[in-house]
Scaffold this motif. Structure first.
Motif, PDB file in Angstrom:
ATOM      1  N   PRO A   5     -62.213  12.268 -54.900  1.00  0.00           N
ATOM      2  CA  PRO A   5     -62.097  11.062 -56.033  1.00  0.00           C
ATOM      3  C   PRO A   5     -62.163   9.917 -55.091  1.00  0.00           C
ATOM      4  CG  PRO A   5     -60.101  12.510 -55.981  1.00  0.00           C
ATOM      5  CD  PRO A   5     -60.989  13.137 -54.897  1.00  0.00           C
ATOM      6  N   LEU A   6     -62.808   8.949 -55.843  1.00  0.00           N
ATOM      7  CA  LEU A   6     -62.730   7.594 -55.383  1.00  0.00           C
ATOM      8  C   LEU A   6     -62.561   6.690 -56.661  1.00  0.00           C
ATOM      9  CD1 LEU A   6     -63.399   4.908 -53.524  1.00  0.00           C
ATOM     10  CD2 LEU A   6     -65.897   5.402 -54.128  1.00  0.00           C
ATOM     11  N   ASN A   7     -61.226   6.341 -56.467  1.00  0.00           N
ATOM     12  CA  ASN A   7     -60.789   5.649 -57.886  1.00  0.00           C
ATOM     13  C   ASN A   7     -59.812   4.203 -57.431  1.00  0.00           C
ATOM     14  OD1 ASN A   7     -58.234   6.761 -56.678  1.00  0.00           O
ATOM     15  ND2 ASN A   7     -58.484   8.335 -58.110  1.00  0.00           N
ATOM     16  N   SER A   8     -60.108   3.766 -56.459  1.00  0.00           N
ATOM     17  CA  SER A   8     -59.554   2.477 -55.877  1.00  0.00           C
ATOM     18  C   SER A   8     -60.220   1.600 -55.004  1.00  0.00           C
ATOM     19  CB  SER A   8     -58.185   2.509 -55.476  1.00  0.00           C
ATOM     20  OG  SER A   8     -57.885   2.986 -54.163  1.00  0.00           O
ATOM     21  N   THR A   9     -60.238   0.301 -55.082  1.00  0.00           N
ATOM     22  CA  THR A   9     -61.001  -0.602 -54.147  1.00  0.00           C
ATOM     23  C   THR A   9     -60.408  -0.375 -52.684  1.00  0.00           C
ATOM     24  OG1 THR A   9     -59.895  -2.373 -54.674  1.00  0.00           O
ATOM     25  CG2 THR A   9     -61.609  -2.204 -55.913  1.00  0.00           C
ATOM     26  N   GLU A  10     -59.117  -0.234 -52.603  1.00  0.00           N
ATOM     27  CA  GLU A  10     -58.502   0.004 -51.576  1.00  0.00           C
ATOM     28  C   GLU A  10     -59.033   1.199 -50.696  1.00  0.00           C
ATOM     29  OE1 GLU A  10     -56.653  -0.273 -54.496  1.00  0.00           O
ATOM     30  OE2 GLU A  10     -56.143  -2.438 -54.121  1.00  0.00           O
ATOM     31  N   GLN A  11     -59.407   2.391 -51.271  1.00  0.00           N
ATOM     32  CA  GLN A  11     -60.033   3.462 -50.742  1.00  0.00           C
ATOM     33  C   GLN A  11     -61.237   2.953 -49.907  1.00  0.00           C
ATOM     34  OE1 GLN A  11     -59.863   6.182 -54.213  1.00  0.00           O
ATOM     35  NE2 GLN A  11     -60.220   7.774 -52.462  1.00  0.00           N
ATOM     36  N   LEU A  12     -62.105   2.045 -50.477  1.00  0.00           N
ATOM     37  CA  LEU A  12     -63.270   1.816 -49.864  1.00  0.00           C
ATOM     38  C   LEU A  12     -63.224   1.297 -48.407  1.00  0.00           C
ATOM     39  CD1 LEU A  12     -66.550   1.458 -50.441  1.00  0.00           C
ATOM     40  CD2 LEU A  12     -65.851  -0.639 -51.433  1.00  0.00           C
ATOM     41  N   ASP A  13     -62.287   0.855 -48.341  1.00  0.00           N
ATOM     42  CA  ASP A  13     -62.210   0.311 -46.737  1.00  0.00           C
ATOM     43  C   ASP A  13     -61.865   1.435 -45.849  1.00  0.00           C
ATOM     44  OD1 ASP A  13     -62.403  -2.594 -47.280  1.00  0.00           O
ATOM     45  OD2 ASP A  13     -60.098  -2.726 -47.634  1.00  0.00           O
ATOM     46  N   THR A  14     -60.941   2.402 -46.377  1.00  0.00           N
ATOM     47  CA  THR A  14     -60.702   3.488 -45.631  1.00  0.00           C
ATOM     48  C   THR A  14     -62.093   4.487 -45.533  1.00  0.00           C
ATOM     49  OG1 THR A  14     -58.629   3.881 -46.515  1.00  0.00           O
ATOM     50  CG2 THR A  14     -59.493   5.831 -45.569  1.00  0.00           C
ATOM     51  N   ILE A  15     -62.943   4.451 -46.681  1.00  0.00           N
ATOM     52  CA  ILE A  15     -64.215   5.250 -46.454  1.00  0.00           C
ATOM     53  C   ILE A  15     -65.376   4.636 -45.515  1.00  0.00           C
ATOM     54  CG2 ILE A  15     -66.262   5.687 -47.913  1.00  0.00           C
ATOM     55  CD1 ILE A  15     -64.123   6.316 -50.235  1.00  0.00           C
ATOM     56  N   LEU A  16     -65.340   3.374 -45.558  1.00  0.00           N
ATOM     57  CA  LEU A  16     -66.104   2.453 -44.863  1.00  0.00           C
ATOM     58  C   LEU A  16     -65.804   2.625 -43.215  1.00  0.00           C
ATOM     59  CD1 LEU A  16     -66.469  -0.813 -46.556  1.00  0.00           C
ATOM     60  CD2 LEU A  16     -68.287   1.097 -46.156  1.00  0.00           C
ATOM     61  N   PRO A  83     -76.811   7.054 -62.900  1.00  0.00           N
ATOM     62  CA  PRO A  83     -76.122   7.797 -61.623  1.00  0.00           C
ATOM     63  C   PRO A  83     -76.897   7.110 -60.434  1.00  0.00           C
ATOM     64  CG  PRO A  83     -77.761   9.226 -62.333  1.00  0.00           C
ATOM     65  CD  PRO A  83     -77.673   8.141 -63.447  1.00  0.00           C
ATOM     66  N   GLN A  84     -75.908   7.328 -59.470  1.00  0.00           N
ATOM     67  CA  GLN A  84     -76.479   6.691 -57.950  1.00  0.00           C
ATOM     68  C   GLN A  84     -75.666   7.492 -56.848  1.00  0.00           C
ATOM     69  OE1 GLN A  84     -75.381   2.440 -57.359  1.00  0.00           O
ATOM     70  NE2 GLN A  84     -77.332   2.253 -56.153  1.00  0.00           N
ATOM     71  N   ILE A  85     -76.467   7.491 -55.768  1.00  0.00           N
ATOM     72  CA  ILE A  85     -75.875   8.278 -54.491  1.00  0.00           C
ATOM     73  C   ILE A  85     -76.016   7.102 -53.368  1.00  0.00           C
ATOM     74  CG2 ILE A  85     -78.087   9.518 -53.905  1.00  0.00           C
ATOM     75  CD1 ILE A  85     -76.059  11.689 -53.288  1.00  0.00           C
ATOM     76  N   LEU A  86     -75.182   6.807 -52.691  1.00  0.00           N
ATOM     77  CA  LEU A  86     -75.169   6.020 -51.572  1.00  0.00           C
ATOM     78  C   LEU A  86     -74.606   6.823 -50.295  1.00  0.00           C
ATOM     79  CD1 LEU A  86     -73.363   3.092 -53.494  1.00  0.00           C
ATOM     80  CD2 LEU A  86     -75.814   3.415 -52.913  1.00  0.00           C
ATOM     81  N   LEU A  87     -75.371   6.766 -49.185  1.00  0.00           N
ATOM     82  CA  LEU A  87     -75.345   7.531 -48.005  1.00  0.00           C
ATOM     83  C   LEU A  87     -74.738   6.428 -47.115  1.00  0.00           C
ATOM     84  CD1 LEU A  87     -75.126   9.785 -45.772  1.00  0.00           C
ATOM     85  CD2 LEU A  87     -77.639   9.079 -45.270  1.00  0.00           C
ATOM     86  N   VAL A  88     -73.445   6.412 -46.535  1.00  0.00           N
ATOM     87  CA  VAL A  88     -72.613   5.470 -45.788  1.00  0.00           C
ATOM     88  C   VAL A  88     -72.496   5.924 -44.427  1.00  0.00           C
ATOM     89  CG1 VAL A  88     -70.881   3.826 -45.758  1.00  0.00           C
ATOM     90  CG2 VAL A  88     -71.657   4.535 -47.874  1.00  0.00           C
ATOM     91  N   GLN A  89     -73.140   5.221 -43.322  1.00  0.00           N
ATOM     92  CA  GLN A  89     -73.015   5.726 -42.169  1.00  0.00           C
ATOM     93  C   GLN A  89     -72.812   4.278 -41.419  1.00  0.00           C
ATOM     94  OE1 GLN A  89     -76.117   9.040 -41.095  1.00  0.00           O
ATOM     95  NE2 GLN A  89     -77.164   7.469 -42.204  1.00  0.00           N
ATOM     96  N   ASP A  90     -71.829   4.280 -40.657  1.00  0.00           N
ATOM     97  CA  ASP A  90     -71.311   3.282 -39.676  1.00  0.00           C
ATOM     98  C   ASP A  90     -71.087   2.014 -40.402  1.00  0.00           C
ATOM     99  OD1 ASP A  90     -71.414   4.505 -36.985  1.00  0.00           O
ATOM    100  OD2 ASP A  90     -73.584   4.372 -37.255  1.00  0.00           O
ATOM    101  N   GLY A  91     -70.248   2.345 -41.808  1.00  0.00           N
ATOM    102  CA  GLY A  91     -69.974   1.248 -42.553  1.00  0.00           C
ATOM    103  C   GLY A  91     -71.328   0.547 -43.270  1.00  0.00           C
ATOM    104  N   MET A  92     -72.348   1.045 -43.239  1.00  0.00           N
ATOM    105  CA  MET A  92     -73.469   0.650 -43.968  1.00  0.00           C
ATOM    106  C   MET A  92     -74.069   1.555 -44.785  1.00  0.00           C
ATOM    107  SD  MET A  92     -75.247  -1.677 -40.859  1.00  0.00           S
ATOM    108  CE  MET A  92     -75.611  -0.342 -40.045  1.00  0.00           C
ATOM    109  N   CYS A  93     -74.763   1.119 -46.054  1.00  0.00           N
ATOM    110  CA  CYS A  93     -75.844   2.045 -46.829  1.00  0.00           C
ATOM    111  C   CYS A  93     -76.760   2.329 -46.175  1.00  0.00           C
ATOM    112  CB  CYS A  93     -75.689   1.499 -48.276  1.00  0.00           C
ATOM    113  SG  CYS A  93     -76.532   2.543 -49.265  1.00  0.00           S
TER     114      CYS A  93
END
Length: 115
Positions: A5-16, A83-93
């Motif tokens: 689950p992704l449910n906070s903006t704080e998680q985004l930094d961790t994911i990147l 719906p949208q899918i984003l592949l993120v690698q090295d901090g970039m889509c």
């Protein structure tokens, strides 16, 4: 497929940061849209057997967490869709698709190209 689950903006930094070590997918889903439900179901059916086990999939309920969706669009510099899918690698889509244009074979090529 094991959604995280992704449910906070704080998680985004961790994911990147995580995407610097392993590819990450973010799937933005509108729970009230039949097209989004179809895309999610299709994605889940096709995921296994595509050799994507090394990619960590995150699920965002876009209606419940719209600010997170907006932050993703801004940080990754992609137009918001659902719906949208984003592949993120090295901090970039590195791959972005929406609706029924989501294609795991195309996404897999983007992962292979960065290896």
């Amino acid at each position: 497929m094991n959604w995280h689950p992704l449910n906070s903006t704080e998680q985004l930094d961790t994911i990147l940061e995580e995407s610097k070590h392993t590819p990450v997918v973010i799937f933005k889903h509108s729970t009230s849209c039949s097209i989004s439900s179809t895309a999610k179901s299709r994605l889940e059916r096709q995921w296994d057997g595509k050799g994507l086990d090394h990619i960590k999939p995150y699920y965002l309920d876009m209606l419940a967490y719209r600010p997170v969706s907006n932050e993703i669009a801004e940080v990754l510099q992609v137009r918001h869709e659902s719906p949208q899918i984003l592949l993120v690698q090295d901090g970039m889509c590195t791959y972005n698709a929406s609706h029924l244009s989501i294609n795991l074979d195309e996404m897999k090529k983007k992962v292979a190209a960065s290896d």
